[in-house]
Enzyme design. Sequence first.
Site, PDB file in Angstrom:
ATOM      1  N   ARG A  81      46.017  53.239  23.831  1.00 31.06           N
ATOM      2  CA  ARG A  81      46.287  51.812  23.663  1.00 31.06           C
ATOM      3  C   ARG A  81      46.982  51.604  22.321  1.00 31.06           C
ATOM      4  NH1 ARG A  81      41.053  48.327  24.116  1.00 31.06           N
ATOM      5  NH2 ARG A  81      41.232  48.849  26.330  1.00 31.06           N
ATOM      6  N   ARG A 109      40.250  44.530  16.587  1.00 36.68           N
ATOM      7  CA  ARG A 109      41.220  45.057  17.546  1.00 36.68           C
ATOM      8  C   ARG A 109      42.589  44.431  17.336  1.00 36.68           C
ATOM      9  NH1 ARG A 109      38.850  47.135  22.180  1.00 36.68           N
ATOM     10  NH2 ARG A 109      36.856  48.123  21.694  1.00 36.68           N
ATOM     11  N   LYS A 151      32.987  45.917  18.944  1.00 37.76           N
ATOM     12  CA  LYS A 151      34.384  45.495  18.817  1.00 37.76           C
ATOM     13  C   LYS A 151      34.467  44.089  18.255  1.00 37.76           C
ATOM     14  CE  LYS A 151      34.998  46.069  23.245  1.00 37.76           C
ATOM     15  NZ  LYS A 151      35.407  45.993  24.690  1.00 37.76           N
ATOM     16  N   LYS A 193      37.403  40.855  17.944  1.00 40.16           N
ATOM     17  CA  LYS A 193      38.716  40.449  18.437  1.00 40.16           C
ATOM     18  C   LYS A 193      39.180  39.148  17.819  1.00 40.16           C
ATOM     19  CE  LYS A 193      38.239  42.897  22.779  1.00 40.16           C
ATOM     20  NZ  LYS A 193      38.076  42.757  24.246  1.00 40.16           N
ATOM     21  N   CYS A 212      42.249  43.242  35.865  1.00 38.87           N
ATOM     22  CA  CYS A 212      42.058  44.341  34.928  1.00 38.87           C
ATOM     23  C   CYS A 212      42.477  45.633  35.612  1.00 38.87           C
ATOM     24  CB  CYS A 212      40.607  44.423  34.501  1.00 38.87           C
ATOM     25  SG  CYS A 212      39.554  45.024  35.828  1.00 38.87           S
ATOM     26  N   CYS A 236      39.549  53.467  35.002  1.00 36.25           N
ATOM     27  CA  CYS A 236      38.460  52.898  34.218  1.00 36.25           C
ATOM     28  C   CYS A 236      37.113  53.489  34.620  1.00 36.25           C
ATOM     29  CB  CYS A 236      38.406  51.388  34.368  1.00 36.25           C
ATOM     30  SG  CYS A 236      37.029  50.703  33.435  1.00 36.25           S
ATOM     31  N   CYS A 288      34.433  44.932  37.095  1.00 37.60           N
ATOM     32  CA  CYS A 288      33.043  44.964  36.612  1.00 37.60           C
ATOM     33  C   CYS A 288      32.821  43.755  35.720  1.00 37.60           C
ATOM     34  CB  CYS A 288      32.770  46.268  35.872  1.00 37.60           C
ATOM     35  SG  CYS A 288      33.161  46.210  34.125  1.00 37.60           S
ATOM     36  N   CYS A 315      37.432  42.039  31.410  1.00 43.48           N
ATOM     37  CA  CYS A 315      38.675  42.393  30.711  1.00 43.48           C
ATOM     38  C   CYS A 315      39.850  41.474  31.009  1.00 43.48           C
ATOM     39  CB  CYS A 315      39.047  43.834  31.003  1.00 43.48           C
ATOM     40  SG  CYS A 315      37.836  44.982  30.325  1.00 43.48           S
TER      41      CYS A 315
HETATM   42  C1  SRM Z   1      43.441  47.195  29.445  1.00 45.40           C
HETATM   43  C2  SRM Z   1      42.390  46.073  29.420  1.00 45.40           C
HETATM   44  C3  SRM Z   1      42.385  45.250  30.707  1.00 45.40           C
HETATM   45  C4  SRM Z   1      43.772  44.919  31.234  1.00 45.40           C
HETATM   46  O1  SRM Z   1      43.905  44.997  32.459  1.00 45.40           O
HETATM   47  O2  SRM Z   1      44.656  44.587  30.446  1.00 45.40           O
HETATM   48  C5  SRM Z   1      40.984  46.554  29.200  1.00 45.40           C
HETATM   49  C6  SRM Z   1      40.528  47.715  29.726  1.00 45.40           C
HETATM   50  C7  SRM Z   1      39.299  48.253  29.461  1.00 45.40           C
HETATM   51  N1  SRM Z   1      38.313  47.659  28.780  1.00 45.40           N
HETATM   52 FE1  SRM Z   1      38.311  45.752  28.220  1.00 45.40          FE
HETATM   53  N2  SRM Z   1      40.237  45.700  28.470  1.00 45.40           N
HETATM   54  C8  SRM Z   1      41.061  44.722  28.042  1.00 45.40           C
HETATM   55  C9  SRM Z   1      40.709  43.514  27.547  1.00 45.40           C
HETATM   56  C10 SRM Z   1      39.413  43.051  27.466  1.00 45.40           C
HETATM   57  C11 SRM Z   1      39.030  41.689  27.312  1.00 45.40           C
HETATM   58  C12 SRM Z   1      39.988  40.500  27.245  1.00 45.40           C
HETATM   59  C13 SRM Z   1      40.322  40.147  25.841  1.00 45.40           C
HETATM   60  O3  SRM Z   1      39.908  40.828  24.897  1.00 45.40           O
HETATM   61  O4  SRM Z   1      41.014  39.139  25.692  1.00 45.40           O
HETATM   62  C14 SRM Z   1      37.658  41.663  27.337  1.00 45.40           C
HETATM   63  C15 SRM Z   1      36.766  40.403  27.304  1.00 45.40           C
HETATM   64  C16 SRM Z   1      36.665  39.793  25.954  1.00 45.40           C
HETATM   65  C17 SRM Z   1      35.544  40.433  25.200  1.00 45.40           C
HETATM   66  O5  SRM Z   1      35.774  41.424  24.513  1.00 45.40           O
HETATM   67  O6  SRM Z   1      34.404  39.933  25.351  1.00 45.40           O
HETATM   68  C18 SRM Z   1      37.231  43.027  27.473  1.00 45.40           C
HETATM   69  C19 SRM Z   1      35.924  43.427  27.543  1.00 45.40           C
HETATM   70  C20 SRM Z   1      35.540  44.747  27.667  1.00 45.40           C
HETATM   71  C21 SRM Z   1      34.184  45.195  27.587  1.00 45.40           C
HETATM   72  C22 SRM Z   1      32.955  44.308  27.384  1.00 45.40           C
HETATM   73  C23 SRM Z   1      32.752  44.046  25.935  1.00 45.40           C
HETATM   74  C24 SRM Z   1      31.495  43.267  25.714  1.00 45.40           C
HETATM   75  O7  SRM Z   1      31.323  42.787  24.622  1.00 45.40           O
HETATM   76  O8  SRM Z   1      30.676  43.178  26.654  1.00 45.40           O
HETATM   77  C25 SRM Z   1      34.223  46.589  27.756  1.00 45.40           C
HETATM   78  C26 SRM Z   1      33.036  47.543  27.792  1.00 45.40           C
HETATM   79  C27 SRM Z   1      32.500  47.833  26.427  1.00 45.40           C
HETATM   80  O9  SRM Z   1      33.162  47.510  25.432  1.00 45.40           O
HETATM   81  O10 SRM Z   1      31.403  48.407  26.385  1.00 45.40           O
HETATM   82  C28 SRM Z   1      35.601  46.940  27.919  1.00 45.40           C
HETATM   83  C29 SRM Z   1      36.078  48.241  28.124  1.00 45.40           C
HETATM   84  C30 SRM Z   1      37.300  48.541  28.602  1.00 45.40           C
HETATM   85  C31 SRM Z   1      37.740  49.942  29.000  1.00 45.40           C
HETATM   86  C32 SRM Z   1      38.249  50.643  27.769  1.00 45.40           C
HETATM   87  C33 SRM Z   1      36.694  50.760  29.767  1.00 45.40           C
HETATM   88  C34 SRM Z   1      35.845  51.705  28.913  1.00 45.40           C
HETATM   89  O11 SRM Z   1      35.270  51.237  27.908  1.00 45.40           O
HETATM   90  O12 SRM Z   1      35.767  52.877  29.275  1.00 45.40           O
HETATM   91  C35 SRM Z   1      38.894  49.603  29.966  1.00 45.40           C
HETATM   92  C36 SRM Z   1      39.976  50.654  30.113  1.00 45.40           C
HETATM   93  C37 SRM Z   1      40.480  50.650  31.522  1.00 45.40           C
HETATM   94  C38 SRM Z   1      41.701  51.456  31.704  1.00 45.40           C
HETATM   95  O13 SRM Z   1      41.645  52.452  32.484  1.00 45.40           O
HETATM   96  O14 SRM Z   1      42.723  51.149  31.078  1.00 45.40           O
HETATM   97  N3  SRM Z   1      36.378  45.816  27.859  1.00 45.40           N
HETATM   98  N4  SRM Z   1      38.327  43.857  27.559  1.00 45.40           N
HETATM   99  C39 SRM Z   1      42.522  45.101  28.260  1.00 45.40           C
HETATM  100  C40 SRM Z   1      43.066  45.779  27.020  1.00 45.40           C
HETATM  101  C41 SRM Z   1      43.029  44.824  25.861  1.00 45.40           C
HETATM  102  C42 SRM Z   1      43.699  45.393  24.653  1.00 45.40           C
HETATM  103  O15 SRM Z   1      44.925  45.612  24.716  1.00 45.40           O
HETATM  104  O16 SRM Z   1      43.014  45.620  23.667  1.00 45.40           O
HETATM  105  S1  SF4 Z   2      36.639  44.800  33.519  1.00 40.18           S
HETATM  106 FE1  SF4 Z   2      35.406  46.530  33.867  1.00 40.18          FE
HETATM  107  S2  SF4 Z   2      36.507  47.570  35.431  1.00 40.18           S
HETATM  108 FE2  SF4 Z   2      37.938  46.180  34.599  1.00 40.18          FE
HETATM  109  S3  SF4 Z   2      38.924  47.356  33.062  1.00 40.18           S
HETATM  110 FE3  SF4 Z   2      37.329  46.264  32.070  1.00 40.18          FE
HETATM  111  S4  SF4 Z   2      35.718  47.710  32.048  1.00 40.18           S
HETATM  112 FE4  SF4 Z   2      37.126  48.449  33.539  1.00 40.18          FE
END
Ligand code: SRM
Ligand code: SF4
Lengths: 576, 592
Positions: free
Chosen positions: A73, A142, A210, A212, A436, A442, A481, A485
């Site tokens: 990323r 981030r 994290k 943000k 997502c 993922c 899930c 995201c």
């Molecule tokens: C690529 C992306 C989704 C997309 O389709 O674009 C993404 C993809 C993943 N996110 Fe996310 N998140 C992405 C934006 C978000 C957002 C939206 C945002 O930030 O505006 C959220 C919700 C906002 C937030 O943070 O609360 C988000 C909340 C999570 C979470 C839950 C965090 C939490 O506090 O509960 C996880 C899981 C974790 O961190 O344990 C996670 C984890 C992940 C992971 C890295 C899975 C992992 O931890 O193994 C995913 C990788 C999937 C893959 O194969 O690429 N991602 N993730 C986004 C990349 C953002 C970036 O460029 O940095």
């Molecule tokens: S929402 Fe869940 S399934 Fe979708 S990319 Fe984020 S961690 Fe993976």
Amino acid sequence: MTDKRAKNEIIKENSHQLRGTLVEGLLDVATGNIAEDDHQLIKFHGSYIQDDRDVRGERAKKKLEKAFSFMIRLRIPGGLMTPKQWIALDDIASTYANGTLRLTTRETFQYHGVIKSNLKRTMQAINAACLDTLAACGDVNRNVMTAANPHLSAAHKQAYDLGKAISEHLLPQTGAYHEIWLDGEKVEDKSRSAGKGEEPMYGVHYLPRKFKTVIAVPPDNDVDIFAHDLGYIAILDKGELTGWNVTIGGGMGMTHGDLNTFPRTADMLGYCKPEQAVDIAEKVLTVQRDWGNRESRARARLKYTVEDRGLDAYRAEVEKRLGYKLGKPKPFKFSGTGDPLGWRQSLDGKKGEDKPWHLTVFIENGRIKDRAGHTMRSAFREIAELGLCEFVTTSNQNVILSNVTAKFKAKIEAILKAHGVHLDVSSKLRANSMACVALPTCGLALAESERFLPELITALEDGLDKAGLRDDDIVIRMTGCPNGCSRPYLAEIGLVGRNPGLYNLYLGAAFDGSRLSKLYAQDAGKDRIIALLEPIFLAYAQQRKAGERFGDFVIRAGYVKATTAGNQFHADIKLA
Amino acid sequence: MTVTPLLPKNAPFSPEEIDLLNKVVARTTPQQRSWLAGFFAGFEAAQGSAALPAAAAKPRAPLTILYGSESGNSETLALKAKKIAQKHGLDAKVFDMADADMALLAKAKNIVVYAATWGEGDPPARAIDFYAALMSDAAPRLDGVRFAVLSLGDTAYVHFCAVGKAIDARLEALGGIRAADRIDLDLDFAKQAAVWTEGALAKLAPPEASASGTVVHVDFTGGGYEAEDDEPQFTAEAPLEAEIATLINLNGSGSARETWHVEIATDAAGFSYLPGDAIGVLPENDPELADQVLRAVGLQADGALLLKVLTGYDITTLSRAAVENYAKLTGRADVKKLLEGDAYAKFSFDRQLVDVFEAYPEKLTAEQLLSVLRPLPGRLYSVASSLKAHPGEAHLLVGAVRWASHGKKRKGVASTFFADRRKVGGSARVYVKPNRHFRLPEDGHKPIIMIGAGTGVAPYRAFIEERVELAAKGKSWLFFGERNFTNDFLYQLEWQDHLAAGALSKIDTAFSRDQPEKIYVQHRLWERRAELQSWIADGAHVYVCGDEKGMAKDVDATLVKILAEAAKGDDDAGRAKLKELTKAGRYQRDVY
Ligand code: SRM
Ligand code: SF4
Ligand SMILES: Cc1cc2nc3c(=O)[nH]c(=O)nc-3n(C[C@H](O)[C@H](O)[C@H](O)COP(=O)(O)OP(=O)(O)OC[C@H]3O[C@@H](n4cnc5c(N)ncnc54)[C@H](O)[C@@H]3O)c2cc1C
Ligand SMILES: Cc1cc2nc3c(=O)[nH]c(=O)nc-3n(C[C@H](O)[C@H](O)[C@H](O)COP(=O)(O)O)c2cc1C
């Protein structure tokens, strides 16, 4: 007494500022994997180890380990790229990754499928393009999202500059990144790394979780200001920036069945002058560093710190560290969270045709690739090679071909057309959709998302036609899930995977991103989702008041109760 | 040289008696020994058994049996010939060209040569020096020396039996006298070779020296090569019908490769092999192709004939020999034309037999068709298992051969026999093909360096399994090459286990298509040369297995450079060092 800290805290502590055994791991050619603890550490460097879940079943039988590869990323504050950089990123996609560029929901790119033996070269190629991946993941600040397109207006440029400044200011200082990926000389000072030597701000434990940061310029709320730990809302006076409203405590992630976890919309912390913004970011971050929960990662985000300690306490501590009080939030108005697709001219500056043009191109779920008849990747590349524009990524997984002079508009349209890229989207529902990544990369996915939403929307479009809603803006977002995201809990229609093929359906979020949704149906498969939504579409079409948004209508019509605050997300649920 | 005539251990006496007798015999003169022989013969005669006195025991005509072999066929024939030579009263010594010297030819009176052809008309690797010397001006005159040459080859190759032919001509040019006409044999050489050897030795043997009644001609002559006594029980002629227990394509889906791990239930008395050996497979043809061939010559794919064609005949290999037969049979001018000038080379490129039948269709009877075809040759596969680790099993690693040419999809007979036409529970006809020249070091403490690409890794799986069973402590280092890490890392999980257990000390991999520039095993060898040099200095044995053209050549060249650097010399110095290693049995190749 026993150490109650979360496992990651100990991993970070023993990692020599994020070094761990990454160097050794990269040298082990017998496996595509790296050491367990390094799985956590490599995130801080902007990469995740993953495996192709589509083929998990066959691997052991074939005497092969899981099909490991790395997701990378990038860190691109504000998402602005030169044509040169675009070309470099495009090259990397085909040379080392799976041939696609994946725009994320946070204004940056991801590569998928980079195998271990190519990881270092890929990192170096990225850095050669004057970009990096440091802190794109991990328990740090981030990538900073700013209101799409610095070229749109002076205020947007100021938002962009602030975003860049904050991103740089909150960047980890460890030398590990340069040592491991860029062959920089060892700079770790073990004698001090127990203290705050290498990381004056983050120390050896970094943040509990994290963090943000986003920056919005009303009336657009494209960055979903209320979904993030820290946010800035530009306060304008006749287009002139006077200061920022500061928000804290937003977040999406939750865990199915754990009522102590919930999405949360951010609160107003206060108002500040432009020159105070960066320092405030540091103070908000360090309070979370010191107050945040380091025992349960599920409750470690800033939003829970605010829940547990209270907004006033948090504000007081920030003000104490600042040495001054924050102002009262100023009024502002958001119109929506989407991207206005198509051509658009800068809002200020030059006059008439000379004003730069900007073309926002819809990219389904952010996946830029070539497929037969639709060679979008090649189209963008061609445009980049001609140097016709700059490139801006949006928080809705779209791309803006930015800063185009009028005489090149036709050329750009011609190139896109030639590559089968159409600017009109089949429906407004699709234009306002995000999914997502989920499967196959993922590791946390419980269900499909990116690979399923497009066909679901196609199916829903029949229902829209019956109701005559094809051209009405309705926001739909899907995740595989509950981590959220694609910010599904802020979508008027939110679909969150629970099991393969089964989704929880959420309704009632505000179109402008200010209100969370509410659970409406559980474990719905494709057919049930359609069966549930079609009648609501019809009712909306027939009964809506003038200008009433879908998200507001479902509440007035009683399909769901309004969610007034994050901690009310799980309250008064009536399942369909 | 004078040999002290000690009785061999296999003499018909008890060990104690042998010792006693030897005490006496050791001090005897030739005269005394002749007297003894005569005395016993006379004594037997006096007892009535009609036999001449010991005169029969006069010194016998010397015979030099020379072989150049890669995969052991010529060697086996040579060792058989030695036994037969006794009967003809010949005093035979067997020499591998690998460790024979020109001087030996100069001294020879009668020579039989068994020579295989490899590469593209080249001598077997170990015979290259001898062959070069023989062809050079420095070669000794052989006036009056009597010789006979048997060449082994494969009519599938353009330069059929080139080496045997060249040696035959050369011996004559040097003044030798051809005692028996050369014979050039295809892969089904066994029967004809036996007949030829009988005939040739009879001609070479001095007429008066045919065996006498009771003076048993014991072979006193050591020297030359002494055979491991490992005549296998199951052979191409008498294979074992064995059940296929496991069939797995080891390549991950999405790979362009298709490499099958085949486990065969060989729990039959006498079916035994060693790591380094190959398992021979008598495949069955592709019914579709058989059908095309039969229809092309106007025959019905009738039960009996079809079965014959499927199991017994080579219907794929396009060879000059086959076209010649077809031309004779049909008397077609246009087919004859194919054999003129470079017409054949042009036509045959990337073609198969069926193309001829279809391009020049003629109605044939079943007999006629079969007369054009050669017997279906077996295919060899390096055994990938240790019998100690998998009693009653033999594991193979089979790369599926498929390509398209001239508008036809082509399939390798044996590899697709496993890949397409056999399922678990089906059977295959297999035999053991020993390879004395690809063996783990006797001493389990010796380090081994194993270099292989693709299916070339097969024998190393057997090596490591064997060393685990023997609890051999020697270090081991695997260099493995393939296309892509993710889908083509053959036996990856097993290597990981062996590494964890310490059974495999080191591994280096070269995946050619994972990055922009191609990386092959030889590049890894060069990167690791410092450590390789010290392993070799510590007595490591070096093995190379796999594709000759694709890998072994380049690996060889790289090893030369590495050894040259170690010797602080030039490539010649490196080559000399590699030769030393080869002679010492520390550089062994199993290439195909
Ligand atoms: C690529 C992306 C989704 C997309 O389709 O674009 C993404 C993809 C993943 N996110 Fe996310 N998140 C992405 C934006 C978000 C957002 C939206 C945002 O930030 O505006 C959220 C919700 C906002 C937030 O943070 O609360 C988000 C909340 C999570 C979470 C839950 C965090 C939490 O506090 O509960 C996880 C899981 C974790 O961190 O344990 C996670 C984890 C992940 C992971 C890295 C899975 C992992 O931890 O193994 C995913 C990788 C999937 C893959 O194969 O690429 N991602 N993730 C986004 C990349 C953002 C970036 O460029 O940095
Ligand atoms: S929402 Fe869940 S399934 Fe979708 S990319 Fe984020 S961690 Fe993976
Ligand atoms: C000592 C020894 C050990 C061996 N060990 C192994 C092993 O462990 N694993 C293994 O897989 N193989 C091994 N081989 C090779 C094996 O014996 C067979 O040669 C191989 O499997 C092909 O046999 P086939 O019957 O499938 O193909 P065949 O029917 O024999 O066809 C092969 C022929 O087809 C032609 N051909 C093949 N590909 C192409 C192409 N792309 N274009 C044009 N023509 C082509 C060539 O003339 C080639 O000779 C070994 C060989 C030897 C001599
Ligand atoms: C890689 C390879 C190349 C060969 N090249 C030739 C050749 O050019 N001409 C030929 O007549 N036979 C050729 N052969 C067939 C061998 O000569 C034949 O298998 C012979 O029986 C081998 O005898 P050996 O076991 O003593 O080495 C080749 C065989 C292999 C496996």
